[in-house]
Design an enzyme around this catalytic site. Structure first.
Site, PDB file in Angstrom:
ATOM      1  N   GLU A   1       0.794  -1.229   0.000  1.00  0.00           N
ATOM      2  CA  GLU A   1       0.000   0.000   0.000  1.00  0.00           C
ATOM      3  C   GLU A   1       0.830   1.285   0.000  1.00  0.00           C
ATOM      4  OE1 GLU A   1      -4.055  -1.260   2.093  1.00  0.00           O
ATOM      5  OE2 GLU A   1      -2.417  -1.100   3.514  1.00  0.00           O
TER       6      GLU A   1
HETATM    7  C1  TNX Z   1      -4.739  -4.014   4.500  1.00  0.00           C
HETATM    8  S1  TNX Z   1      -3.245  -6.453   4.050  1.00  0.00           S
HETATM    9  C2  TNX Z   1      -3.490  -3.840   5.032  1.00  0.00           C
HETATM   10  C3  TNX Z   1      -3.335  -3.443   6.437  1.00  0.00           C
HETATM   11  C4  TNX Z   1      -4.667  -3.215   7.085  1.00  0.00           C
HETATM   12  C5  TNX Z   1      -5.643  -4.279   6.624  1.00  0.00           C
HETATM   13  C6  TNX Z   1      -6.978  -4.212   7.281  1.00  0.00           C
HETATM   14  C7  TNX Z   1      -2.144  -5.402   3.931  1.00  0.00           C
HETATM   15  C8  TNX Z   1      -0.915  -5.869   3.328  1.00  0.00           C
HETATM   16  N1  TNX Z   1      -2.349  -4.161   4.364  1.00  0.00           N
HETATM   17  O1  TNX Z   1      -2.528  -2.314   6.549  1.00  0.00           O
HETATM   18  O2  TNX Z   1      -4.489  -3.268   8.449  1.00  0.00           O
HETATM   19  O3  TNX Z   1      -5.827  -4.145   5.249  1.00  0.00           O
HETATM   20  O4  TNX Z   1      -7.769  -5.301   6.926  1.00  0.00           O
END
Ligand code: TNX
Length: 520
Positions: free
Chosen positions: A337
Protein backbone atom coordinates in the site's frame (compact mmCIF):
# COMPACT_ATOMS: atom_id res chain seq x y z
CA UNK A 1 -10.07 3.49 6.08
CA UNK A 2 -9.42 3.24 2.42
CA UNK A 3 -12.05 1.17 0.68
CA UNK A 4 -10.06 -1.22 -1.42
CA UNK A 5 -11.29 -1.96 -4.88
CA UNK A 6 -12.75 -5.39 -5.31
CA UNK A 7 -12.32 -5.19 -9.08
CA UNK A 8 -9.18 -7.29 -8.90
CA UNK A 9 -11.22 -10.17 -7.69
CA UNK A 10 -12.99 -10.50 -11.02
CA UNK A 11 -9.98 -12.51 -12.09
CA UNK A 12 -10.14 -14.77 -9.10
CA UNK A 13 -12.32 -17.72 -8.44
CA UNK A 14 -12.72 -20.12 -5.62
CA UNK A 15 -13.78 -23.70 -5.96
CA UNK A 16 -17.08 -24.71 -4.51
CA UNK A 17 -16.81 -27.36 -1.88
CA UNK A 18 -16.04 -30.65 -3.50
CA UNK A 19 -18.46 -33.12 -2.00
CA UNK A 20 -16.34 -36.19 -2.43
CA UNK A 21 -16.99 -39.21 -0.29
CA UNK A 22 -14.76 -39.38 2.75
CA UNK A 23 -11.60 -41.36 2.23
CA UNK A 24 -11.58 -42.13 5.91
CA UNK A 25 -13.24 -45.29 7.13
CA UNK A 26 -15.86 -44.49 9.69
CA UNK A 27 -17.54 -46.89 12.01
CA UNK A 28 -19.63 -46.55 15.10
CA UNK A 29 -17.58 -45.01 17.88
CA UNK A 30 -16.92 -47.46 20.72
CA UNK A 31 -18.98 -46.73 23.81
CA UNK A 32 -17.58 -44.28 26.33
CA UNK A 33 -15.18 -42.88 23.80
CA UNK A 34 -15.44 -39.35 22.53
CA UNK A 35 -16.18 -38.92 18.84
CA UNK A 36 -12.97 -38.43 16.90
CA UNK A 37 -12.83 -34.74 15.97
CA UNK A 38 -9.26 -34.02 15.00
CA UNK A 39 -8.51 -30.65 13.37
CA UNK A 40 -6.76 -30.36 10.97
CA UNK A 41 -8.07 -33.60 9.46
CA UNK A 42 -5.26 -36.16 9.25
CA UNK A 43 -4.20 -37.60 5.89
CA UNK A 44 -5.45 -41.01 6.95
CA UNK A 45 -7.36 -41.96 10.06
CA UNK A 46 -9.17 -45.16 10.86
CA UNK A 47 -11.12 -45.78 14.01
CA UNK A 48 -10.58 -49.34 15.22
CA UNK A 49 -13.19 -51.56 16.82
CA UNK A 50 -10.89 -52.60 19.67
CA UNK A 51 -10.80 -51.39 23.24
CA UNK A 52 -9.70 -47.83 23.93
CA UNK A 53 -6.51 -47.07 25.84
CA UNK A 54 -7.27 -46.14 29.43
CA UNK A 55 -4.98 -43.72 31.21
CA UNK A 56 -4.25 -44.70 34.81
CA UNK A 57 -2.16 -43.16 37.55
CA UNK A 58 0.89 -45.22 36.65
CA UNK A 59 0.72 -44.72 32.86
CA UNK A 60 4.21 -43.61 31.89
CA UNK A 61 5.28 -41.55 28.92
CA UNK A 62 8.24 -43.46 27.52
CA UNK A 63 10.52 -41.55 25.18
CA UNK A 64 12.60 -43.58 22.75
CA UNK A 65 14.88 -40.99 21.19
CA UNK A 66 18.47 -39.91 21.48
CA UNK A 67 17.71 -36.21 21.95
CA UNK A 68 16.55 -34.19 24.95
CA UNK A 69 14.12 -32.41 22.65
CA UNK A 70 11.93 -35.52 22.51
CA UNK A 71 12.10 -35.79 26.29
CA UNK A 72 10.92 -32.20 26.53
CA UNK A 73 7.93 -33.04 24.30
CA UNK A 74 7.18 -35.91 26.66
CA UNK A 75 7.11 -33.38 29.51
CA UNK A 76 4.81 -31.11 27.48
CA UNK A 77 2.36 -34.00 27.17
CA UNK A 78 2.68 -34.92 30.85
CA UNK A 79 2.04 -31.30 31.82
CA UNK A 80 -1.19 -31.44 29.83
CA UNK A 81 -2.32 -34.73 31.39
CA UNK A 82 -1.45 -34.28 35.07
CA UNK A 83 -3.74 -31.50 36.33
CA UNK A 84 -7.05 -32.82 34.99
CA UNK A 85 -6.39 -36.52 35.65
CA UNK A 86 -4.52 -36.06 38.92
CA UNK A 87 -2.25 -38.89 37.73
CA UNK A 88 1.51 -39.03 38.26
CA UNK A 89 2.38 -39.68 34.58
CA UNK A 90 6.13 -40.22 34.89
CA UNK A 91 8.27 -39.36 31.87
CA UNK A 92 11.19 -41.70 31.24
CA UNK A 93 13.56 -42.75 28.53
CA UNK A 94 13.05 -46.32 27.43
CA UNK A 95 12.67 -48.82 24.65
CA UNK A 96 9.84 -49.08 22.18
CA UNK A 97 8.77 -52.49 23.42
CA UNK A 98 7.15 -51.04 26.54
CA UNK A 99 3.43 -51.82 27.04
CA UNK A 100 0.75 -49.96 28.99
CA UNK A 101 2.51 -46.74 28.10
CA UNK A 102 2.38 -43.72 25.87
CA UNK A 103 5.38 -44.19 23.66
CA UNK A 104 7.02 -41.27 21.88
CA UNK A 105 9.61 -42.32 19.36
CA UNK A 106 11.90 -40.48 16.98
CA UNK A 107 12.48 -42.72 14.00
CA UNK A 108 14.59 -41.14 11.28
CA UNK A 109 13.48 -43.89 8.91
CA UNK A 110 9.88 -42.56 8.84
CA UNK A 111 10.59 -40.40 5.83
CA UNK A 112 7.14 -41.24 4.47
CA UNK A 113 5.61 -38.54 6.69
CA UNK A 114 8.00 -35.72 5.70
CA UNK A 115 9.66 -33.26 8.06
CA UNK A 116 6.61 -32.51 10.15
CA UNK A 117 4.44 -35.63 10.02
CA UNK A 118 3.89 -38.51 12.40
CA UNK A 119 2.20 -41.86 12.77
CA UNK A 120 -0.05 -42.44 15.77
CA UNK A 121 -1.68 -45.65 16.86
CA UNK A 122 -3.83 -46.37 19.86
CA UNK A 123 -4.78 -49.84 21.09
CA UNK A 124 -5.99 -51.03 24.46
CA UNK A 125 -2.39 -51.87 25.18
CA UNK A 126 -0.28 -48.96 24.06
CA UNK A 127 -0.32 -45.48 22.52
CA UNK A 128 2.53 -44.82 20.17
CA UNK A 129 3.62 -41.82 18.20
CA UNK A 130 6.46 -42.26 15.73
CA UNK A 131 7.96 -39.32 13.89
CA UNK A 132 11.18 -38.60 12.07
CA UNK A 133 11.59 -35.20 13.77
CA UNK A 134 10.70 -33.51 17.06
CA UNK A 135 8.29 -31.25 15.11
CA UNK A 136 6.43 -34.32 13.89
CA UNK A 137 6.32 -35.73 17.40
CA UNK A 138 4.91 -32.45 18.73
CA UNK A 139 2.19 -32.44 16.06
CA UNK A 140 1.36 -36.04 16.95
CA UNK A 141 0.99 -34.97 20.58
CA UNK A 142 -1.50 -32.28 19.52
CA UNK A 143 -3.54 -34.97 17.75
CA UNK A 144 -3.41 -37.16 20.86
CA UNK A 145 -4.57 -34.17 22.90
CA UNK A 146 -7.60 -33.79 20.64
CA UNK A 147 -8.39 -37.52 20.92
CA UNK A 148 -8.70 -37.19 24.69
CA UNK A 149 -11.96 -36.00 26.25
CA UNK A 150 -12.11 -32.18 26.20
CA UNK A 151 -11.95 -32.20 30.01
CA UNK A 152 -8.24 -32.90 29.66
CA UNK A 153 -7.81 -29.13 29.14
CA UNK A 154 -9.08 -28.39 32.63
CA UNK A 155 -6.71 -27.52 35.43
CA UNK A 156 -9.09 -29.00 37.98
CA UNK A 157 -8.82 -32.68 38.79
CA UNK A 158 -11.81 -34.84 37.85
CA UNK A 159 -12.30 -38.49 38.82
CA UNK A 160 -13.49 -40.22 35.67
CA UNK A 161 -12.37 -42.60 32.99
CA UNK A 162 -9.71 -41.03 30.79
CA UNK A 163 -9.63 -43.04 27.63
CA UNK A 164 -8.35 -42.62 24.11
CA UNK A 165 -10.20 -44.29 21.23
CA UNK A 166 -8.46 -47.02 19.21
CA UNK A 167 -7.23 -45.28 16.06
CA UNK A 168 -4.53 -45.55 13.45
CA UNK A 169 -3.34 -42.29 11.94
CA UNK A 170 -0.69 -41.39 9.40
CA UNK A 171 -0.31 -37.69 8.88
CA UNK A 172 1.75 -35.01 7.19
CA UNK A 173 1.08 -31.41 6.14
CA UNK A 174 0.06 -30.34 2.65
CA UNK A 175 1.97 -27.04 2.87
CA UNK A 176 5.30 -26.12 4.47
CA UNK A 177 4.06 -22.63 5.53
CA UNK A 178 1.00 -22.64 7.78
CA UNK A 179 0.97 -19.18 9.21
CA UNK A 180 -0.96 -16.75 11.34
CA UNK A 181 -0.15 -13.05 11.66
CA UNK A 182 -0.87 -10.76 14.58
CA UNK A 183 -0.70 -6.98 14.14
CA UNK A 184 0.77 -5.60 17.39
CA UNK A 185 1.16 -2.09 15.97
CA UNK A 186 -2.41 -0.85 15.53
CA UNK A 187 -3.02 -2.07 19.07
CA UNK A 188 -0.26 -3.34 21.29
CA UNK A 189 -0.39 -6.84 22.78
CA UNK A 190 1.67 -7.79 25.83
CA UNK A 191 4.16 -10.66 25.73
CA UNK A 192 1.70 -12.71 27.73
CA UNK A 193 -1.13 -12.04 25.29
CA UNK A 194 1.11 -12.94 22.36
CA UNK A 195 1.97 -16.22 24.09
CA UNK A 196 -1.71 -17.01 24.49
CA UNK A 197 -2.25 -16.34 20.79
CA UNK A 198 0.64 -18.70 20.00
CA UNK A 199 -0.98 -21.37 22.21
CA UNK A 200 -4.00 -21.44 19.89
CA UNK A 201 -1.73 -21.82 16.88
CA UNK A 202 0.16 -24.74 18.40
CA UNK A 203 -3.05 -26.68 19.05
CA UNK A 204 -3.86 -26.54 15.32
CA UNK A 205 -0.38 -27.36 13.96
CA UNK A 206 0.48 -23.91 12.59
CA UNK A 207 4.23 -23.54 12.13
CA UNK A 208 4.66 -19.83 11.31
CA UNK A 209 3.93 -16.92 13.64
CA UNK A 210 4.20 -13.68 11.68
CA UNK A 211 4.31 -10.64 13.94
CA UNK A 212 3.53 -7.27 12.33
CA UNK A 213 5.83 -5.18 14.54
CA UNK A 214 5.58 -1.74 13.02
CA UNK A 215 3.09 0.46 11.26
CA UNK A 216 1.99 4.09 11.17
CA UNK A 217 0.64 4.01 14.71
CA UNK A 218 3.40 2.32 16.66
CA UNK A 219 6.96 1.00 16.62
CA UNK A 220 7.01 -2.09 18.82
CA UNK A 221 10.59 -3.39 18.96
CA UNK A 222 13.69 -2.06 20.66
CA UNK A 223 16.54 -1.26 18.25
CA UNK A 224 19.64 -0.65 20.36
CA UNK A 225 21.51 1.44 17.79
CA UNK A 226 18.40 3.59 17.23
CA UNK A 227 16.84 4.18 20.65
CA UNK A 228 14.83 7.10 19.29
CA UNK A 229 12.56 4.68 17.40
CA UNK A 230 10.85 3.52 20.58
CA UNK A 231 11.30 6.80 22.44
CA UNK A 232 9.42 8.85 19.85
CA UNK A 233 5.88 8.78 21.13
CA UNK A 234 4.48 5.67 19.56
CA UNK A 235 0.77 5.39 20.22
CA UNK A 236 -2.00 3.12 18.96
CA UNK A 237 -5.36 3.39 17.22
CA UNK A 238 -7.64 5.56 19.32
CA UNK A 239 -4.71 6.92 21.37
CA UNK A 240 -2.90 5.79 24.48
CA UNK A 241 0.71 4.80 24.92
CA UNK A 242 0.80 1.49 23.06
CA UNK A 243 4.10 -0.07 24.12
CA UNK A 244 7.02 -2.03 22.73
CA UNK A 245 9.04 -5.18 23.31
CA UNK A 246 12.61 -4.99 24.51
CA UNK A 247 14.91 -7.29 22.54
CA UNK A 248 14.84 -9.62 25.54
CA UNK A 249 11.05 -9.75 25.45
CA UNK A 250 11.04 -10.37 21.72
CA UNK A 251 13.55 -13.19 22.25
CA UNK A 252 11.18 -14.61 24.85
CA UNK A 253 8.36 -14.65 22.26
CA UNK A 254 10.69 -16.33 19.76
CA UNK A 255 11.64 -18.97 22.32
CA UNK A 256 8.05 -19.59 23.35
CA UNK A 257 7.07 -20.06 19.70
CA UNK A 258 10.07 -22.30 18.99
CA UNK A 259 9.16 -24.54 21.93
CA UNK A 260 5.88 -25.09 20.07
CA UNK A 261 7.58 -25.56 16.70
CA UNK A 262 6.52 -22.20 15.34
CA UNK A 263 8.99 -20.03 13.46
CA UNK A 264 8.64 -16.31 14.12
CA UNK A 265 8.59 -14.08 11.03
CA UNK A 266 9.20 -10.47 12.12
CA UNK A 267 7.69 -7.77 9.91
CA UNK A 268 8.93 -4.20 9.69
CA UNK A 269 6.56 -2.57 7.22
CA UNK A 270 8.24 -0.22 4.70
CA UNK A 271 8.49 1.98 2.68
CA UNK A 272 4.86 2.91 3.54
CA UNK A 273 3.15 2.18 6.87
CA UNK A 274 6.22 3.90 8.30
CA UNK A 275 4.87 6.95 10.13
CA UNK A 276 5.99 5.61 13.54
CA UNK A 277 9.51 4.99 12.21
CA UNK A 278 9.59 8.50 10.72
CA UNK A 279 8.63 10.23 14.00
CA UNK A 280 12.28 9.95 15.01
CA UNK A 281 13.64 10.32 11.46
CA UNK A 282 11.49 13.06 9.89
CA UNK A 283 14.24 13.95 7.40
CA UNK A 284 13.69 10.53 5.77
CA UNK A 285 10.02 11.15 5.10
CA UNK A 286 8.74 11.34 1.51
CA UNK A 287 5.14 10.65 2.42
CA UNK A 288 2.03 12.67 1.75
CA UNK A 289 2.16 14.50 5.05
CA UNK A 290 4.78 15.26 7.70
CA UNK A 291 5.15 12.59 10.39
CA UNK A 292 3.06 13.21 13.50
CA UNK A 293 1.71 10.81 16.06
CA UNK A 294 -1.12 8.94 14.32
CA UNK A 295 -4.09 7.26 15.97
CA UNK A 296 -6.36 6.80 12.94
CA UNK A 297 -6.80 3.88 10.54
CA UNK A 298 -6.00 5.29 7.11
CA UNK A 299 -3.23 3.59 5.14
CA UNK A 300 -0.70 4.47 2.46
CA UNK A 301 0.15 8.08 3.39
CA UNK A 302 3.60 7.62 4.89
CA UNK A 303 6.78 6.71 2.99
CA UNK A 304 10.50 6.36 3.62
CA UNK A 305 12.51 8.27 0.99
CA UNK A 306 13.94 5.71 -1.40
CA UNK A 307 16.48 8.21 -2.80
CA UNK A 308 18.39 8.99 0.40
CA UNK A 309 21.36 6.88 1.47
CA UNK A 310 20.56 7.47 5.13
CA UNK A 311 17.30 5.52 4.60
CA UNK A 312 19.30 2.38 3.88
CA UNK A 313 21.59 2.94 6.88
CA UNK A 314 18.49 3.06 9.08
CA UNK A 315 17.01 -0.03 7.42
CA UNK A 316 20.33 -1.84 7.78
CA UNK A 317 20.50 -1.14 11.52
CA UNK A 318 16.93 -2.36 11.99
CA UNK A 319 17.27 -5.51 9.89
CA UNK A 320 20.66 -6.38 11.38
CA UNK A 321 19.47 -6.18 14.98
CA UNK A 322 16.20 -8.01 14.44
CA UNK A 323 17.83 -10.68 12.26
CA UNK A 324 20.39 -11.32 15.00
CA UNK A 325 17.67 -12.25 17.50
CA UNK A 326 15.48 -14.14 15.00
CA UNK A 327 16.60 -17.74 14.46
CA UNK A 328 14.11 -18.40 11.64
CA UNK A 329 15.15 -17.88 8.01
CA UNK A 330 12.67 -15.10 7.14
CA UNK A 331 12.42 -11.31 7.41
CA UNK A 332 9.18 -9.63 6.27
CA UNK A 333 9.57 -6.13 4.85
CA UNK A 334 5.88 -5.34 4.36
CA UNK A 335 5.99 -3.39 1.13
CA UNK A 336 2.23 -2.94 0.86
CA UNK A 337 0.00 0.00 0.00
CA UNK A 338 2.47 2.62 -1.13
CA UNK A 339 0.73 5.73 -2.40
CA UNK A 340 3.49 8.33 -2.29
CA UNK A 341 6.21 6.83 -4.51
CA UNK A 342 6.62 6.15 -8.22
CA UNK A 343 6.79 2.61 -9.52
CA UNK A 344 10.56 2.99 -10.13
CA UNK A 345 11.24 4.41 -6.67
CA UNK A 346 9.29 1.57 -5.11
CA UNK A 347 11.01 -1.18 -7.10
CA UNK A 348 14.45 0.26 -6.38
CA UNK A 349 13.67 0.45 -2.68
CA UNK A 350 12.51 -3.17 -2.51
CA UNK A 351 15.57 -4.39 -4.42
CA UNK A 352 17.97 -2.56 -2.06
CA UNK A 353 16.17 -3.80 1.01
CA UNK A 354 16.19 -7.32 -0.43
CA UNK A 355 20.00 -7.06 -0.57
CA UNK A 356 20.14 -5.88 3.03
CA UNK A 357 17.90 -8.69 4.22
CA UNK A 358 20.03 -11.23 2.38
CA UNK A 359 23.24 -9.76 3.73
CA UNK A 360 21.92 -10.37 7.22
CA UNK A 361 21.23 -14.00 6.36
CA UNK A 362 17.48 -13.93 5.81
CA UNK A 363 15.04 -14.60 2.99
CA UNK A 364 12.88 -11.60 2.20
CA UNK A 365 9.11 -11.90 2.50
CA UNK A 366 6.79 -9.08 1.41
CA UNK A 367 3.16 -8.44 0.55
CA UNK A 368 2.29 -9.11 -3.08
CA UNK A 369 3.22 -5.57 -4.19
CA UNK A 370 6.90 -6.57 -3.97
CA UNK A 371 6.47 -8.53 -7.21
CA UNK A 372 6.81 -5.14 -8.97
CA UNK A 373 10.52 -5.39 -8.11
CA UNK A 374 13.13 -7.86 -9.39
CA UNK A 375 12.93 -10.59 -6.79
CA UNK A 376 15.37 -13.33 -5.97
CA UNK A 377 14.02 -16.87 -6.25
CA UNK A 378 14.43 -17.21 -2.49
CA UNK A 379 12.17 -14.23 -1.78
CA UNK A 380 8.52 -14.86 -0.99
CA UNK A 381 5.42 -12.88 -2.02
CA UNK A 382 2.39 -12.89 0.25
CA UNK A 383 -0.84 -12.66 -1.73
CA UNK A 384 -3.64 -10.69 -0.06
CA UNK A 385 -5.64 -8.50 -2.40
CA UNK A 386 -5.39 -9.44 -6.09
CA UNK A 387 -3.79 -11.80 -8.55
CA UNK A 388 -0.55 -9.79 -8.78
CA UNK A 389 1.31 -12.36 -6.66
CA UNK A 390 1.31 -14.42 -9.85
CA UNK A 391 4.21 -12.22 -11.00
CA UNK A 392 6.37 -14.03 -8.45
CA UNK A 393 6.58 -16.83 -11.01
CA UNK A 394 8.85 -14.64 -13.18
CA UNK A 395 11.67 -15.07 -10.67
CA UNK A 396 10.64 -18.49 -9.44
CA UNK A 397 9.73 -16.97 -6.07
CA UNK A 398 7.16 -18.78 -3.95
CA UNK A 399 3.79 -17.45 -2.85
CA UNK A 400 2.03 -17.51 0.51
CA UNK A 401 -1.74 -17.26 0.09
CA UNK A 402 -3.65 -14.88 2.40
CA UNK A 403 -6.67 -13.84 0.36
CA UNK A 404 -8.58 -11.14 2.23
CA UNK A 405 -12.03 -12.42 1.19
CA UNK A 406 -11.21 -15.86 2.65
CA UNK A 407 -8.75 -15.74 5.52
CA UNK A 408 -8.52 -12.18 6.84
CA UNK A 409 -9.45 -12.73 10.45
CA UNK A 410 -10.13 -9.02 10.90
CA UNK A 411 -13.07 -9.19 8.50
CA UNK A 412 -16.42 -9.33 10.27
CA UNK A 413 -18.11 -12.71 10.71
CA UNK A 414 -21.44 -11.16 9.70
CA UNK A 415 -22.42 -7.58 8.84
CA UNK A 416 -23.43 -7.01 12.46
CA UNK A 417 -20.26 -8.29 14.16
CA UNK A 418 -19.23 -5.56 16.61
CA UNK A 419 -15.52 -5.91 15.82
CA UNK A 420 -13.67 -6.06 12.56
CA UNK A 421 -13.62 -4.43 9.14
CA UNK A 422 -15.41 -5.40 5.96
CA UNK A 423 -13.41 -4.01 3.03
CA UNK A 424 -12.63 -7.54 1.77
CA UNK A 425 -16.06 -8.90 2.59
CA UNK A 426 -17.74 -10.66 5.43
CA UNK A 427 -15.99 -13.94 6.18
CA UNK A 428 -18.27 -16.42 7.92
CA UNK A 429 -16.50 -19.59 8.99
CA UNK A 430 -17.58 -21.54 5.91
CA UNK A 431 -15.98 -18.88 3.68
CA UNK A 432 -12.67 -19.35 5.49
CA UNK A 433 -12.87 -23.12 4.99
CA UNK A 434 -14.33 -23.70 1.54
CA UNK A 435 -11.55 -22.74 -0.82
CA UNK A 436 -8.48 -24.31 -2.33
CA UNK A 437 -5.24 -22.29 -2.39
CA UNK A 438 -4.17 -24.15 -5.54
CA UNK A 439 -7.16 -22.99 -7.62
CA UNK A 440 -7.75 -19.54 -6.13
CA UNK A 441 -5.67 -17.58 -8.64
CA UNK A 442 -5.73 -18.64 -12.26
CA UNK A 443 -2.25 -19.83 -13.21
CA UNK A 444 -0.98 -20.21 -9.64
CA UNK A 445 -0.79 -23.89 -8.83
CA UNK A 446 0.21 -26.10 -5.92
CA UNK A 447 3.93 -26.02 -6.73
CA UNK A 448 4.03 -22.18 -6.76
CA UNK A 449 2.56 -22.05 -3.28
CA UNK A 450 4.59 -22.28 -0.12
CA UNK A 451 1.51 -22.20 2.05
CA UNK A 452 -1.31 -20.20 3.60
CA UNK A 453 -1.53 -17.58 6.30
CA UNK A 454 -4.35 -15.97 8.26
CA UNK A 455 -3.62 -12.34 9.18
CA UNK A 456 -5.31 -10.57 12.08
CA UNK A 457 -4.99 -6.81 11.66
CA UNK A 458 -5.79 -4.99 14.85
CA UNK A 459 -7.40 -1.66 13.98
CA UNK A 460 -10.55 -2.77 15.86
CA UNK A 461 -8.87 -5.30 18.16
CA UNK A 462 -7.95 -3.82 21.53
CA UNK A 463 -7.26 -6.90 23.62
CA UNK A 464 -6.77 -10.64 23.53
CA UNK A 465 -10.45 -11.49 24.07
CA UNK A 466 -11.30 -9.46 20.96
CA UNK A 467 -8.49 -11.09 19.00
CA UNK A 468 -9.80 -14.51 19.95
CA UNK A 469 -13.38 -13.55 19.10
CA UNK A 470 -12.31 -12.71 15.55
CA UNK A 471 -9.82 -15.56 15.18
CA UNK A 472 -12.14 -18.29 16.41
CA UNK A 473 -13.58 -20.35 14.84
CA UNK A 474 -11.87 -19.31 11.58
CA UNK A 475 -8.31 -20.10 12.66
CA UNK A 476 -8.97 -23.88 12.71
CA UNK A 477 -10.44 -23.54 9.18
CA UNK A 478 -7.21 -22.05 7.90
CA UNK A 479 -5.21 -24.67 9.79
CA UNK A 480 -7.06 -27.37 7.90
CA UNK A 481 -6.70 -25.56 4.55
CA UNK A 482 -2.95 -25.50 5.15
CA UNK A 483 -2.47 -28.99 6.54
CA UNK A 484 -5.02 -31.44 5.16
CA UNK A 485 -5.14 -32.80 1.62
CA UNK A 486 -7.86 -31.10 -0.39
CA UNK A 487 -9.41 -34.54 -1.01
CA UNK A 488 -9.82 -35.12 2.74
CA UNK A 489 -11.65 -31.81 3.36
CA UNK A 490 -15.43 -31.58 3.43
CA UNK A 491 -17.33 -28.73 5.02
CA UNK A 492 -20.15 -30.99 6.29
CA UNK A 493 -17.62 -33.11 8.13
CA UNK A 494 -15.49 -30.16 9.34
CA UNK A 495 -18.42 -28.28 10.87
CA UNK A 496 -19.27 -31.25 13.08
CA UNK A 497 -15.67 -31.73 14.17
CA UNK A 498 -15.34 -28.00 14.84
CA UNK A 499 -18.38 -28.04 17.11
CA UNK A 500 -16.65 -30.56 19.35
CA UNK A 501 -13.81 -28.09 19.99
CA UNK A 502 -15.85 -25.39 21.70
CA UNK A 503 -15.89 -27.05 25.14
CA UNK A 504 -12.10 -27.24 24.88
CA UNK A 505 -11.88 -23.50 24.11
CA UNK A 506 -14.12 -22.72 27.06
CA UNK A 507 -11.80 -24.61 29.39
CA UNK A 508 -8.78 -22.90 27.84
CA UNK A 509 -10.38 -19.48 28.27
CA UNK A 510 -10.52 -18.87 24.53
CA UNK A 511 -13.24 -16.50 23.41
CA UNK A 512 -15.02 -17.35 20.14
CA UNK A 513 -17.85 -16.39 17.86
CA UNK A 514 -20.56 -19.05 18.02
CA UNK A 515 -21.34 -19.08 14.31
CA UNK A 516 -24.82 -20.40 13.47
CA UNK A 517 -23.14 -22.38 10.67
CA UNK A 518 -21.72 -24.76 13.29
CA UNK A 519 -23.83 -27.35 15.19
CA UNK A 520 -22.32 -26.46 18.57
C1 TNX B 1 -4.74 -4.01 4.50
S1 TNX B 1 -3.24 -6.45 4.05
C2 TNX B 1 -3.49 -3.84 5.03
C3 TNX B 1 -3.33 -3.44 6.44
C4 TNX B 1 -4.67 -3.22 7.09
C5 TNX B 1 -5.64 -4.28 6.62
C6 TNX B 1 -6.98 -4.21 7.28
C7 TNX B 1 -2.14 -5.40 3.93
C8 TNX B 1 -0.92 -5.87 3.33
N1 TNX B 1 -2.35 -4.16 4.36
O1 TNX B 1 -2.53 -2.31 6.55
O2 TNX B 1 -4.49 -3.27 8.45
O3 TNX B 1 -5.83 -4.15 5.25
O4 TNX B 1 -7.77 -5.30 6.93
Amino acid sequence: MTIRSLAGFALLFATASACRPSTRPSGPAPRDVARVSVIPAPVSLSVGSGAPFALVDSTPIVVDAPTDEALRIGEVLATLLRPSTGFTIPVTRGASATRRAILLRIDAARTDVGDEGYALSVTGDVVRIDAPTPAGLFHGVQTLRQLLPFGIESDMMTKREWSIPAVTITDRPRFAWRGAMLDVSRHFFTVDEVKQYIDMLALYKFNIFHIHLTDDQGWRIEIKSRPALTAAGATQVGGGPGGFYTQGEYAEIVRYAADRFLTVVPEVDMPAHSNAMLLSNPELSCGKRPPATYTGTEVGFSALCPDKEETYRLVDDIVREIAAITPGPYFHIGGDEVEALTHEQYARFVERVQEIVNRHGKRMVGWEEITKARLLPTSIAQQWNSDSARNAQRSGSKIVMSPGPKVYLDMKHTPSTELGLSWAGVNEVRVSYDWDPATYIVGVTESDILGVEAPLWSETVRNLASAQYLAMPRLPSVAEVGWSPQSARRWEDFRVRLAAHAPRWRLLGINYYASPQIPW
